[in-house]
Design an enzyme around this catalytic site. Structure first.
Site, short mmCIF file in Angstrom:
data_model
loop_
_atom_site.label_atom_id
_atom_site.label_comp_id
_atom_site.label_asym_id
_atom_site.label_seq_id
_atom_site.Cartn_x
_atom_site.Cartn_y
_atom_site.Cartn_z
N GLY A 150 5.24 3.64 -0.71
CA GLY A 150 6.11 3.18 0.38
C GLY A 150 6.46 1.71 0.19
N GLN A 151 7.20 1.17 1.14
CA GLN A 151 7.67 -0.23 1.02
C GLN A 151 6.51 -1.21 0.86
OE1 GLN A 151 11.43 -1.43 3.15
NE2 GLN A 151 10.33 -0.46 4.82
N LEU A 152 5.58 -1.18 1.81
CA LEU A 152 4.47 -2.14 1.76
C LEU A 152 3.48 -1.78 0.66
CD1 LEU A 152 2.91 -4.53 2.92
CD2 LEU A 152 1.91 -2.98 4.62
N ILE A 172 -2.82 12.55 3.87
CA ILE A 172 -3.82 12.03 4.82
C ILE A 172 -4.08 13.00 5.97
CG2 ILE A 172 -3.49 9.60 4.24
CD1 ILE A 172 -1.87 9.36 6.93
N ALA A 215 2.13 6.49 6.47
CA ALA A 215 2.50 6.78 7.85
C ALA A 215 3.80 7.56 7.87
CB ALA A 215 2.68 5.48 8.64
N THR A 261 7.07 6.96 9.27
CA THR A 261 7.70 5.74 9.78
C THR A 261 9.11 5.99 10.34
OG1 THR A 261 8.48 5.23 7.56
CG2 THR A 261 6.42 4.20 8.24
N TYR A 285 6.73 7.58 18.30
CA TYR A 285 6.22 6.83 17.15
C TYR A 285 5.15 5.83 17.61
CZ TYR A 285 6.11 3.36 13.38
OH TYR A 285 5.70 2.47 12.41
N LYS A 306 1.17 5.75 16.63
CA LYS A 306 0.56 4.60 15.95
C LYS A 306 -0.58 4.02 16.80
CE LYS A 306 1.55 2.83 12.58
NZ LYS A 306 1.07 3.05 11.18
N1 LIG Z 1 8.95 0.08 8.20
C1 LIG Z 1 8.85 -0.63 9.32
O1 LIG Z 1 9.82 -1.18 9.83
C2 LIG Z 1 7.50 -0.79 9.98
C3 LIG Z 1 7.42 -1.52 11.18
C4 LIG Z 1 6.17 -1.68 11.80
C5 LIG Z 1 5.05 -1.10 11.24
N2 LIG Z 1 5.16 -0.39 10.09
C6 LIG Z 1 3.95 0.22 9.54
O2 LIG Z 1 3.72 -0.36 8.27
C7 LIG Z 1 3.15 0.62 7.39
C8 LIG Z 1 3.91 0.64 6.08
O3 LIG Z 1 5.29 0.90 6.38
P1 LIG Z 1 6.36 1.09 5.22
O4 LIG Z 1 7.63 0.48 5.70
O5 LIG Z 1 5.78 0.68 3.92
O6 LIG Z 1 6.52 2.67 5.29
P2 LIG Z 1 7.14 3.67 4.22
O7 LIG Z 1 7.99 2.95 3.24
O8 LIG Z 1 7.71 4.79 5.00
O9 LIG Z 1 5.83 4.18 3.44
C9 LIG Z 1 4.92 5.06 4.02
C10 LIG Z 1 4.42 5.96 2.91
O10 LIG Z 1 3.49 6.90 3.46
C11 LIG Z 1 3.79 8.16 2.90
N3 LIG Z 1 3.28 9.27 3.72
C12 LIG Z 1 3.89 9.89 4.76
N4 LIG Z 1 3.12 10.90 5.19
C13 LIG Z 1 2.00 10.92 4.41
C14 LIG Z 1 0.86 11.75 4.35
N5 LIG Z 1 0.70 12.77 5.17
N6 LIG Z 1 -0.09 11.49 3.42
C15 LIG Z 1 0.06 10.44 2.56
N7 LIG Z 1 1.14 9.63 2.55
C16 LIG Z 1 2.10 9.87 3.49
C17 LIG Z 1 5.30 8.16 2.80
O11 LIG Z 1 5.74 9.21 1.95
P3 LIG Z 1 7.20 9.87 2.25
O12 LIG Z 1 8.19 8.77 2.05
O13 LIG Z 1 7.24 10.96 1.23
O14 LIG Z 1 7.15 10.35 3.67
C18 LIG Z 1 5.56 6.77 2.25
O15 LIG Z 1 5.45 6.72 0.84
C19 LIG Z 1 3.15 1.93 8.16
O16 LIG Z 1 1.86 2.14 8.70
C20 LIG Z 1 4.12 1.71 9.29
O17 LIG Z 1 3.81 2.47 10.43
C21 LIG Z 1 6.35 -0.23 9.44
#
Ligand SMILES: NC(=O)c1ccc[n+]([C@@H]2O[C@H](COP(=O)([O-])OP(=O)(O)OC[C@H]3O[C@@H](n4cnc5c(N)ncnc54)[C@H](OP(=O)(O)O)[C@@H]3O)[C@@H](O)[C@H]2O)c1
Length: 279
Positions: free
Chosen positions: A12-14, A35, A58, A60, A123, A127
């Site tokens: 994912g992004q982070l 997970i 997550a 997201t 959402y 969380k």
């Molecule tokens: N993005 C935002 O604006 C934002 C804002 C506030 C907080 N956050 C939090 O920051 C964290 C990182 O966010 P991010 O932007 O990096 O999110 P992201 O790019 O959506 O990355 C999340 C990763 O988790 C994977 N995932 C989803 N379901 C899963 C499962 N059941 N088992 C294992 N992996 C799974 C996703 O795979 P798929 O892509 O295949 O689903 C994706 O690779 C998250 O906890 C998010 O809630 C994000």
């Protein structure tokens, strides 16, 4: 850093940003790590024997969560329970990455780390469930709340604005959703600095300052030579979508700042992000 680190959601992004800084870290993502399946989590963590788990995986997609709240709870709530229990069993510390959307957005000042969460959408509820499950299972816990995250190559607001601007030549963006844009580069640095302190607790890690989605869009266009593209100001009430975001949810960083961990102003971080040119 000599600690063994395991990153969930490492594609994912982070997760990608953290991985690029930690060549020796291990991690997993769908499909090899799911997970929601405790056996999958246990197998991955037993193999890695981490000192620290950074839990980025997550669901997201906030509108997807509104359409299927049970799935959001399963991934963000129950999935976090599985990760936290496995981390605790192995004696590992846990970083749970959470969100501004645990708050209801009714404050007029940025949210403090100890303000009471009160999510108003599926959402945010899922969380918050993740925060609660993590805290129940794992005492060596950092909760790192962030907002509006963008990384190179990710699905994020700057990418979407540039795409729509080029496709349509005119945009409509809301003025009454306000938070802190955050860039995964700065967030990854802050999380790693936090882990190095060993000071468990709740932290707000966003780039500093805040803005409306409308002001954010205008800045993205201005910095990419698209300042002439009109951006109509609309409100959340004009914009039909499944999820209702909190209206005002900037996060105040007081706890990490007290440890010397701060993130640069969002405008500077946006400039650096756009300069890389692959948004
Ligand atoms: N993005 C935002 O604006 C934002 C804002 C506030 C907080 N956050 C939090 O920051 C964290 C990182 O966010 P991010 O932007 O990096 O999110 P992201 O790019 O959506 O990355 C999340 C990763 O988790 C994977 N995932 C989803 N379901 C899963 C499962 N059941 N088992 C294992 N992996 C799974 C996703 O795979 P798929 O892509 O295949 O689903 C994706 O690779 C998250 O906890 C998010 O809630 C994000």
């Amino acid at each position: 850093m000599s600690q063994r680190i395991f990153i969930t959601g490492n594609r994912g992004q982070l997760g990608r940003e953290l991985t690029s800084r930690l060549p020796e870290a291990t991690g997993g993502d769908l499909p090899e790590l799911d997970i929601t399946d405790p056996a999958s989590v246990d197998a991955a963590l037993d193999a890695a024997r981490p000192d620290v788990v950074i839990h980025c995986a997550a669901m997201t997609n906030v509108d997807g969560a509104a359409r299927d709240p049970a799935l959001a709870d399963r991934i963000n709530g129950l999935g976090t329970d599985h990760v936290a229990r496995a981390a605790a069993r192995l004696g590992a510390a846990l970083v749970y990455v959470s969100t501004n959307e645990v708050f209801d957005g009714t404050k007029t000042e940025p949210y403090l780390e100890h303000d009471r969460p009160n999510p108003i959408n599926a959402y945010g509820q899922s969380k918050l469930l993740g925060e609660q499950n993590a805290a129940r299972a794992c005492s060596r816990l950092y909760i790192a709340r962030t907002s509006w995250v963008a990384a190179q190559g990710g699905k994020n607001f700057p990418h979407r604005i540039l795409q729509l601007a080029d496709e349509r030549g005119r945009l409509q963006v809301v003025t009454d959703e306000v938070a802190c844009p955050t860039f995964a580069t700065d967030l990854a640095d802050a999380i790693l600095a936090l882990i190095a302190t060993g000071r468990f607790g709740i932290y707000h890690l966003t780039n500093s300052g805040f803005c409306s989605r409308h002001a954010y869009a205008r800045k993205i266009l201005e910095l990419t030579g698209r300042g002439h593209i009109p951006v109509d100001a609309i409100t959340l009430a004009d914009f039909a979508r499944p999820s209702t975001p909190p209206k005002f949810s900037p996060l105040a960083n007081t706890a990490a700042a007290a440890l010397g961990i701060t993130l640069p102003p969002w405008e500077d971080a946006l400039r650096a992000f756009l300069a890389l040119g692959t948004a």
